[in-house]
Design a protein around this motif. Structure first.
Motif, short mmCIF file in Angstrom:
data_model
loop_
_atom_site.label_atom_id
_atom_site.label_comp_id
_atom_site.label_asym_id
_atom_site.label_seq_id
_atom_site.Cartn_x
_atom_site.Cartn_y
_atom_site.Cartn_z
N TYR A 191 -17.74 -20.02 1.08
CA TYR A 191 -17.97 -18.68 1.61
C TYR A 191 -18.98 -17.92 0.77
CZ TYR A 191 -17.37 -13.75 2.62
OH TYR A 191 -17.63 -12.44 2.92
N VAL A 192 -18.78 -17.89 -0.54
CA VAL A 192 -19.67 -17.15 -1.42
C VAL A 192 -21.09 -17.74 -1.36
CG1 VAL A 192 -20.18 -16.56 -3.83
CG2 VAL A 192 -17.84 -16.38 -2.96
N GLY A 193 -21.17 -19.07 -1.39
CA GLY A 193 -22.47 -19.72 -1.31
C GLY A 193 -23.17 -19.44 0.01
N GLY A 194 -22.43 -19.55 1.11
CA GLY A 194 -23.01 -19.31 2.43
C GLY A 194 -23.47 -17.88 2.61
N LEU A 195 -22.62 -16.93 2.19
CA LEU A 195 -22.99 -15.52 2.32
C LEU A 195 -24.21 -15.21 1.47
CD1 LEU A 195 -22.26 -12.73 3.47
CD2 LEU A 195 -20.85 -12.35 1.42
N SER A 196 -24.25 -15.73 0.25
CA SER A 196 -25.40 -15.49 -0.63
C SER A 196 -26.68 -16.05 -0.02
CB SER A 196 -25.15 -16.13 -2.01
OG SER A 196 -23.99 -15.59 -2.62
N PHE A 197 -26.56 -17.23 0.57
CA PHE A 197 -27.72 -17.87 1.20
C PHE A 197 -28.23 -17.03 2.37
CE2 PHE A 197 -30.25 -21.49 2.57
CZ PHE A 197 -30.47 -22.18 1.38
N GLU A 198 -27.30 -16.56 3.20
CA GLU A 198 -27.67 -15.76 4.36
C GLU A 198 -28.31 -14.44 3.95
OE1 GLU A 198 -25.53 -14.73 8.53
OE2 GLU A 198 -24.47 -13.99 6.75
N VAL A 199 -27.69 -13.76 2.99
CA VAL A 199 -28.21 -12.47 2.53
C VAL A 199 -29.60 -12.62 1.91
CG1 VAL A 199 -27.87 -10.59 0.88
CG2 VAL A 199 -25.93 -11.42 2.21
N THR A 200 -29.76 -13.65 1.08
CA THR A 200 -31.05 -13.89 0.43
C THR A 200 -32.13 -14.18 1.46
OG1 THR A 200 -29.96 -14.75 -1.56
CG2 THR A 200 -32.28 -15.31 -1.24
N GLU A 219 -50.09 -13.46 6.93
CA GLU A 219 -49.38 -14.65 7.41
C GLU A 219 -48.70 -14.35 8.75
OE1 GLU A 219 -46.65 -15.39 4.28
OE2 GLU A 219 -48.20 -15.79 2.78
N GLU A 220 -48.68 -15.34 9.63
CA GLU A 220 -48.08 -15.17 10.94
C GLU A 220 -46.62 -15.60 10.98
OE1 GLU A 220 -49.37 -13.68 13.42
OE2 GLU A 220 -51.42 -13.46 12.67
N PHE A 221 -46.23 -16.45 10.05
CA PHE A 221 -44.84 -16.89 9.99
C PHE A 221 -44.47 -17.15 8.53
CE2 PHE A 221 -47.72 -20.23 11.33
CZ PHE A 221 -47.54 -21.22 10.38
N LEU A 222 -43.19 -16.98 8.24
CA LEU A 222 -42.71 -17.04 6.86
C LEU A 222 -42.46 -18.47 6.42
CD1 LEU A 222 -41.59 -15.69 4.30
CD2 LEU A 222 -39.42 -15.35 5.51
N THR A 223 -43.10 -18.85 5.30
CA THR A 223 -42.93 -20.21 4.77
C THR A 223 -42.62 -20.18 3.27
OG1 THR A 223 -45.31 -20.41 4.34
CG2 THR A 223 -44.51 -21.17 6.48
N ARG A 224 -42.18 -19.03 2.77
CA ARG A 224 -41.90 -18.90 1.34
C ARG A 224 -40.41 -18.80 1.08
NH1 ARG A 224 -44.17 -13.72 0.12
NH2 ARG A 224 -45.42 -13.38 1.99
N GLY A 225 -40.03 -18.93 -0.20
CA GLY A 225 -38.62 -18.78 -0.58
C GLY A 225 -37.72 -19.79 0.10
N LEU A 226 -36.56 -19.33 0.55
CA LEU A 226 -35.63 -20.23 1.24
C LEU A 226 -36.20 -20.74 2.55
CD1 LEU A 226 -32.18 -18.44 0.69
CD2 LEU A 226 -33.15 -20.38 -0.57
N PRO A 233 -32.73 -20.76 7.26
CA PRO A 233 -31.78 -20.68 6.15
C PRO A 233 -30.66 -19.67 6.39
CG PRO A 233 -33.83 -19.58 5.59
CD PRO A 233 -34.08 -20.31 6.88
N ASN A 234 -30.95 -18.60 7.15
CA ASN A 234 -29.90 -17.62 7.44
C ASN A 234 -28.80 -18.24 8.30
OD1 ASN A 234 -31.85 -17.86 9.47
ND2 ASN A 234 -31.58 -15.76 10.20
N TYR A 235 -29.18 -19.09 9.24
CA TYR A 235 -28.19 -19.74 10.09
C TYR A 235 -27.38 -20.77 9.30
CZ TYR A 235 -30.74 -17.68 14.01
OH TYR A 235 -31.34 -16.80 14.88
N PHE A 236 -28.05 -21.45 8.35
CA PHE A 236 -27.32 -22.38 7.49
C PHE A 236 -26.26 -21.63 6.69
CE2 PHE A 236 -26.85 -24.18 3.20
CZ PHE A 236 -26.31 -25.42 3.53
N GLY A 237 -26.62 -20.47 6.15
CA GLY A 237 -25.65 -19.67 5.42
C GLY A 237 -24.50 -19.22 6.29
N GLU A 238 -24.81 -18.87 7.54
CA GLU A 238 -23.78 -18.42 8.48
C GLU A 238 -22.74 -19.50 8.74
OE1 GLU A 238 -22.65 -15.50 11.73
OE2 GLU A 238 -23.70 -15.38 9.83
N VAL A 239 -23.20 -20.69 9.06
CA VAL A 239 -22.27 -21.80 9.33
C VAL A 239 -21.48 -22.15 8.07
CG1 VAL A 239 -22.12 -24.24 9.97
CG2 VAL A 239 -23.68 -22.73 11.20
#
Length: 327
Positions: A191-200, A219-226, A233-239
């Motif tokens: 839970y903590v890992g997933g929420l942190s991933f989603e928030v970040t 830039e037209e689309f985001l390719t940095r960070g997560l 990555p937000n959906y990965f955190g959600e699941v």
């Protein structure tokens, strides 16, 4: 007899799980229906996501305190002294009418719902109160109402492991080992890992959008960070966070305490499978929505249409996993 007493009486089933499940689901559809009425007349989706968060928090709170509400109502009906409301702090310390796992998961859902609801409300407000998902829906009352009831269904299914855990009688938790178990630790970490991933991921995208508005990049689309590790990555955190909630709840539901409390003790292996199913329906349904309905397909389709011919987009899509991050 007051309306509250009538509802409590009508939903007082022999199995505690049903006595918690039915009023909680009823509350979800009631809240969504009440928010849908003015939204349909105004043809606005401004409060759609925010009402979803409110529904999550309200149904979670109801499931947690429903046994006390029933006890206080019964005492009032016969003129007896009403029992005190259970203490959250006492539960976390291992005392009182609630178990710490019930409090922890209820708090986990409330934290996630508050964060996501305020984030989405801020986003839609900055977009003049419109969301492209509703372009073909808001002008049709039946379709718009269906969207609100679909949200009530989403809340009900995702909350299933929490509703099941909160339905267990307090007396049974006294027989549960006091020590934190493996599923407790694993569930909390997920839970903590997933929420942190989603928030970040959300914050990185917000920062990228703001920088684009102030012309700090083109830039037209985001390719940095997560977003360089996963295309979503937000959906990965959600699941992941819902998997953590299901893991912690499932560990209790398959135990003797959970089986007795759910009325499944006589079912043997089938009872444990049913308990795992109740816990697992949450991450399974979230995954279904994100992979097949409103998440990844809409996002991928939109970006493929806009940038599918560009070599840099093709390279990013080729080298970046769709879901599971690559570190």
């Amino acid at each position: 007899m007051t309306l509250l007493h009538s509802i409590l009486h009508a939903t007082n089933f022999s199995r505690p799980f049903l006595s918690t499940l039915v009023p909680s689901i009823g509350l979800a559809y009631t809240i969504q229906g009440l928010v849908a009425i003015p939204s349909i007349f105004a043809q606005t989706e401004r409060f759609y996501d925010l009402s979803g968060s409110l529904t999550y928090i309200s149904c979670t709170a109801l499931s947690l305190y429903l046994p006390t509400i029933r006890a206080r109502a019964a005492a009032a009906a016969v003129g007896a002294a009403k029992p005190a409301w259970p203490s959250i702090l006492a539960a976390l310390a291992g005392n009182g009418g609630l178990n710490w796992r019930q409090v922890a998961l209820s708090a986990a859902v409330s934290i996630w719902a508050t964060r996501l609801g305020t984030y989405l409300f801020s986003r839609i407000t900055s977009d003049n109160g419109t969301d492209s998902r509703f372009d073909n829906i808001r002008s049709s009352p039946p379709k718009f109402l269906g969207a609100f009831f679909a949200q009530a269904t989403w809340v009900s299914l995702c909350l299933m492991p929490v509703l099941a855990l909160n339905s267990l009688p307090a007396s049974l938790f006294a027989t549960l080992p006091a020590a934190i178990g493996l599923t407790d630790i694993l569930g909390l970490l997920l839970y903590v890992g997933g929420l942190s991933f989603e928030v970040t991921a959300d914050r990185q995208k917000d920062k990228w959008v703001q920088e684009k508005k102030t012309k700090k990049h083109n830039e037209e689309f985001l390719t940095r960070g997560l977003w360089s590790k996963s295309r979503h990555p937000n959906y990965f955190g959600e699941v992941t966070l819902w998997t953590g909630i299901a893991t912690l709840a499932g560990g209790v539901l398959i135990s003797n305490v959970g089986q007795v409390g759910m009325g499944l003790a006589a079912s043997g292996l089938l009872g444990k499978i049913a308990a795992l199913g109740l816990a697992g329906v949450s991450p399974a349904f979230v995954s279904l929505l994100l992979f097949k309905v409103s998440g990844i397909p809409l996002s991928e389709g939109k970006y493929d249409k806009r940038y599918g011919e560009r070599k840099d987009y093709q390279e990013w899509k080729k080298n970046t996993p769709m879901f599971f991050p690559k570190f």
